[in-house]
Structures are given as structure tokens and as C-alpha cells.
Design an enzyme around this catalytic site. Structure first.
Site, PDB file in Angstrom:
ATOM      1  N   LYS A   1      69.428  12.548  37.805  1.00  0.00           N
ATOM      2  CA  LYS A   1      68.228  12.702  36.985  1.00  0.00           C
ATOM      3  C   LYS A   1      67.026  13.035  37.856  1.00  0.00           C
ATOM      4  O   LYS A   1      66.903  12.564  38.974  1.00  0.00           O
ATOM      5  CB  LYS A   1      67.964  11.404  36.197  1.00  0.00           C
ATOM      6  CG  LYS A   1      69.022  11.114  35.131  1.00  0.00           C
ATOM      7  CD  LYS A   1      68.672   9.848  34.361  1.00  0.00           C
ATOM      8  CE  LYS A   1      69.688   9.587  33.249  1.00  0.00           C
ATOM      9  NZ  LYS A   1      69.361   8.356  32.489  1.00  0.00           N
TER      10      LYS A   1
ATOM     11  N   HIS B   1      80.855   8.772  29.665  1.00  0.00           N
ATOM     12  CA  HIS B   1      80.050   7.612  30.018  1.00  0.00           C
ATOM     13  C   HIS B   1      80.886   6.333  30.020  1.00  0.00           C
ATOM     14  O   HIS B   1      80.589   5.391  30.758  1.00  0.00           O
ATOM     15  CB  HIS B   1      78.866   7.466  29.067  1.00  0.00           C
ATOM     16  CG  HIS B   1      77.616   7.014  29.752  1.00  0.00           C
ATOM     17  ND1 HIS B   1      76.951   7.773  30.695  1.00  0.00           N
ATOM     18  CD2 HIS B   1      76.913   5.858  29.673  1.00  0.00           C
ATOM     19  CE1 HIS B   1      75.896   7.119  31.139  1.00  0.00           C
ATOM     20  NE2 HIS B   1      75.851   5.950  30.550  1.00  0.00           N
TER      21      HIS B   1
ATOM     22  N   HIS C   1      71.189   4.370  39.929  1.00  0.00           N
ATOM     23  CA  HIS C   1      70.185   3.632  39.158  1.00  0.00           C
ATOM     24  C   HIS C   1      68.959   3.380  40.023  1.00  0.00           C
ATOM     25  O   HIS C   1      69.086   2.994  41.185  1.00  0.00           O
ATOM     26  CB  HIS C   1      70.746   2.287  38.685  1.00  0.00           C
ATOM     27  CG  HIS C   1      71.740   2.406  37.586  1.00  0.00           C
ATOM     28  ND1 HIS C   1      72.638   1.406  37.272  1.00  0.00           N
ATOM     29  CD2 HIS C   1      71.983   3.408  36.695  1.00  0.00           C
ATOM     30  CE1 HIS C   1      73.389   1.787  36.254  1.00  0.00           C
ATOM     31  NE2 HIS C   1      73.015   2.994  35.895  1.00  0.00           N
TER      32      HIS C   1
ATOM     33  N   ARG D   1      82.223   6.135  33.373  1.00  0.00           N
ATOM     34  CA  ARG D   1      81.177   5.647  34.289  1.00  0.00           C
ATOM     35  C   ARG D   1      81.089   4.125  34.203  1.00  0.00           C
ATOM     36  O   ARG D   1      81.014   3.437  35.226  1.00  0.00           O
ATOM     37  CB  ARG D   1      79.841   6.300  33.916  1.00  0.00           C
ATOM     38  CG  ARG D   1      78.646   5.916  34.777  1.00  0.00           C
ATOM     39  CD  ARG D   1      77.485   6.844  34.425  1.00  0.00           C
ATOM     40  NE  ARG D   1      76.190   6.347  34.828  1.00  0.00           N
ATOM     41  CZ  ARG D   1      75.641   6.516  36.023  1.00  0.00           C
ATOM     42  NH1 ARG D   1      76.327   7.165  36.972  1.00  0.00           N
ATOM     43  NH2 ARG D   1      74.437   6.062  36.297  1.00  0.00           N
TER      44      ARG D   1
ATOM     45  N   ARG E   1      77.646  10.905  36.320  1.00  0.00           N
ATOM     46  CA  ARG E   1      77.315  11.236  34.937  1.00  0.00           C
ATOM     47  C   ARG E   1      77.951  12.576  34.548  1.00  0.00           C
ATOM     48  O   ARG E   1      78.322  13.376  35.409  1.00  0.00           O
ATOM     49  CB  ARG E   1      75.801  11.321  34.745  1.00  0.00           C
ATOM     50  CG  ARG E   1      75.035  10.057  35.093  1.00  0.00           C
ATOM     51  CD  ARG E   1      73.535  10.283  34.939  1.00  0.00           C
ATOM     52  NE  ARG E   1      72.753   9.075  35.212  1.00  0.00           N
ATOM     53  CZ  ARG E   1      72.238   8.773  36.390  1.00  0.00           C
ATOM     54  NH1 ARG E   1      72.432   9.592  37.418  1.00  0.00           N
ATOM     55  NH2 ARG E   1      71.535   7.670  36.567  1.00  0.00           N
TER      56      ARG E   1
ATOM     57  N   TYR F   1      76.489  -4.671  33.798  1.00  0.00           N
ATOM     58  CA  TYR F   1      77.911  -4.703  34.109  1.00  0.00           C
ATOM     59  C   TYR F   1      78.362  -6.091  34.559  1.00  0.00           C
ATOM     60  O   TYR F   1      79.538  -6.428  34.440  1.00  0.00           O
ATOM     61  CB  TYR F   1      78.241  -3.658  35.180  1.00  0.00           C
ATOM     62  CG  TYR F   1      77.941  -2.259  34.724  1.00  0.00           C
ATOM     63  CD1 TYR F   1      78.712  -1.652  33.735  1.00  0.00           C
ATOM     64  CD2 TYR F   1      76.880  -1.546  35.240  1.00  0.00           C
ATOM     65  CE1 TYR F   1      78.425  -0.379  33.285  1.00  0.00           C
ATOM     66  CE2 TYR F   1      76.584  -0.270  34.807  1.00  0.00           C
ATOM     67  CZ  TYR F   1      77.369   0.308  33.825  1.00  0.00           C
ATOM     68  OH  TYR F   1      77.069   1.566  33.382  1.00  0.00           O
TER      69      TYR F   1
END
Length: 294
Positions: free
Chosen positions: A171, A240, A266, A243, A147, A275
Site C-alpha cells: 500500500k 485474503h 502492517h 493471508r 496481498r 491474529y
């Protein structure tokens, strides 16, 4: 008359904007026209949930988006709550009706051929520090899938050239390890050698601006947008997108979904599944272009 009373309620008691009132009016008049055309004896008091579902289905058949159908259903629900509270109807058939699920938009990504052209063709890049840094940023995003915030937070100590691993803080401060190959090693070494010839103000930051300070999110975004503009005209040209391009390229070349999930950081594989829709859309286009009877 019932619709007019409801719209006045929105205007004068709920202080809703005129645009909101017009949108509600459009949804209600559309539904009323539908059930009147279906059966002239039907009224707001006699329509049932099946009629509402049929109306929604007719909108979807005409090509209306799920968001449009849901907005009109919301108007009908609000109307029935109002009418029920005023004693204008005896029941609310809309409360048991569920709207269609909104389809998540497919992520933007840059095709492998375009990314290869951007990275591999020397004419795309100059030989100065700014170009070396820009190319490093592009390759970091495309070969790791990290990210934007993860890239700007990278420090020199997070790069292990012996094991070819990057330590990334994602995150909620969760850390993960991302492997990298020879190309990224060479790119990083070349960039860092040029970078270390400049004055340093932040001795920890991996990616630094011309003043030797850690690059900001905005500065990195500007670099990515400028670089991607060389190979694509698509509207979104952000970190992004790179990514997304990483994930799509991995899946297109045989990587498993759980593997890509871990690389992207994730928490759930369900987040990564979008995806697979992207690659399937690409597969459909290949099929349509290649099959003689498609």
C-alpha cells in the site's frame, strides 16, 4: 405522544425511510418499556444516564450484539436531541453515554492440516500449465502472506533466487522484502519453465494468464476460490483468507508478533494483534476438547 411526534418528524421533515422509522420506534419503545417496568414513576423527562446504561447492560446480558445496542442507543440519542430542541425535556442524559465497542470479527483462515493436504497431495493437481500456475499462486499467498494486489503486481525481476527474497510493493507504494524457502523456489522455477514455453505478451509479469498477459485480480481470485473449495466449505475462500492463514500459521508455530507484522507489511502491530485472538480461540478449542474436566 412524544415518540409519535418524533417519528412523524423523521417521516415528514427528515424524509427518512419507513424501515428507518420502524427501527427507531423499536429502540424507543424498548427503552420506554424498560424504564417503566423498572419504576412506573419514571418518564422521558426524569430518566438519567445511569438508567440508559442499565438498559444497555440488560440488552448485552440477553445476548444482543454490540451493533444492536448501539443502534438502539442512537435512536434514544436522536430522540433526546429532538425533544430538547422542541422544549419537551430540559436535559439530554444520553449525550454522556458511550455505546459498547463493536467486537471485530475474527479473520477466516484455513487450518494448517487442510493447507498441507491441498499443497502436498498430488491428486489435488494436474500436470498442465493451469494447475502449475494455480499451485504456485496458492503457495505464494500461503508462504509469504502477501496481498492480492501485491501478487498480481509481481514481476520476474522481483524474485531473487540467489538470496531467496521477494520484493513486494504494498500500500502507498511502500516496498518490503519477504524471504522464501526451497519449496517456493522449486514451485516458481517449475511454473516459470512451463510459462515461458507459451506466447508472451507481458514479458515482465510473473503470474500470467493463458494469453501471456498479467493475471487480473478477478482471475487470481477465481483460482484461489476453486482451489480452496477442495479442502474447505467455509464461506470465505479468498486470497485474503490465505493471508490470514499465513499469519495464523506463523504465530501458531512460534513466530513473534513484530516479525509477522513486518512480513505482512502492517504499519502498526495493533493491526496484527487480531491474529493472536484467532490463535487463542484455537487454543481454547484444543483445551475444551482435550481436558477431561473442561
Amino acid at each position: 405522544m412524544m415518540i409519535k411526534d418524533f417519528l412523524n418528524y423523521l417521516r415528514y421533515e427528515r424524509n427518512r425511510s419507513e424501515l428507518t422509522v420502524r427501527n427507531y420506534e423499536k429502540g424507543l419503545t424498548d427503552f420506554e418499556s424498560y424504564f417503566k417496568n423498572r419504576d412506573c414513576h419514571l418518564s422521558w423527562e426524569s430518566v438519567d444516564s445511569d438508567i440508559i446504561r442499565d438498559w444497555m447492560e440488560s440488552m448485552m446480558d440477553k445476548g444482543d450484539m454490540a451493533s444492536t445496542v448501539n443502534n438502539r442507543l442512537s435512536a434514544v440519542r436522536s430522540f433526546f436531541r429532538f425533544a430538547l430542541s422542541r422544549g419537551l425535556v430540559e436535559r439530554d442524559p444520553s449525550h454522556v453515554v458511550r455505546g459498547p465497542k463493536k467486537q471485530k470479527p475474527l479473520p477466516y483462515f484455513v487450518r494448517e492440516a487442510d493447507m498441507n493436504r491441498l499443497i502436498d497431495i498430488p491428486q489435488m493437481w494436474g500436470e498442465d500449465y493451469q494447475n502449475a500456475r494455480a499451485r504456485t499462486i496458492i503457495i505464494l499467498f500461503y508462504e509469504t502472506g502477501m496481498r492480492l494486489a501485491e501478487l498480481t503486481a509481481l514481476n520476474d525481476q522481483d524474485v531473487d533466487f540467489v538470496t531467496h527474497q521477494l520484493k513486494v510493493t504494498g500500500k502507498r507504494n511502500k516496498q518490503r522484502i519477504i524471504p522464501f524457502g526451497q519449496e517456493l523456489e522449486q514451485t516458481l522455477r517449475h511454473y516459470m519453465a512451463m510459462r515461458d514455453e507459451l506466447p508472451l505478451h507481458d514479458k515482465q509479469a510473473l503470474i500470467r494468464n493463458d494469453k501471456g498477459e498479467r493475471m487480473s485480480r478477478f482471475q487470481v481470485e477465481s483460482v484461489v476460490k476453486r482451489c480452496l473449495s477442495k479442502v474447505t466449505t467455509q464461506k470465505k475462500r479468498s486470497p485474503h483468507v490465505l493471508r490470514h492463514s499465513f499469519a495464523t500459521a506463523m504465530l501458531n508455530n512460534g513466530a513473534g508478533l513484530e516479525c509477522v507484522q513486518k512480513l505482512l507489511g502492517h504499519e502498526s502491530v495493533a493491526t496484527t494483534e487480531i491474529y493472536t485472538h484467532t490463535t487463542f480461540e484455537q487454543l481454547k478449542k484444543v483445551y475444551e476438547n482435550a481436558h477431561p474436566r473442561a
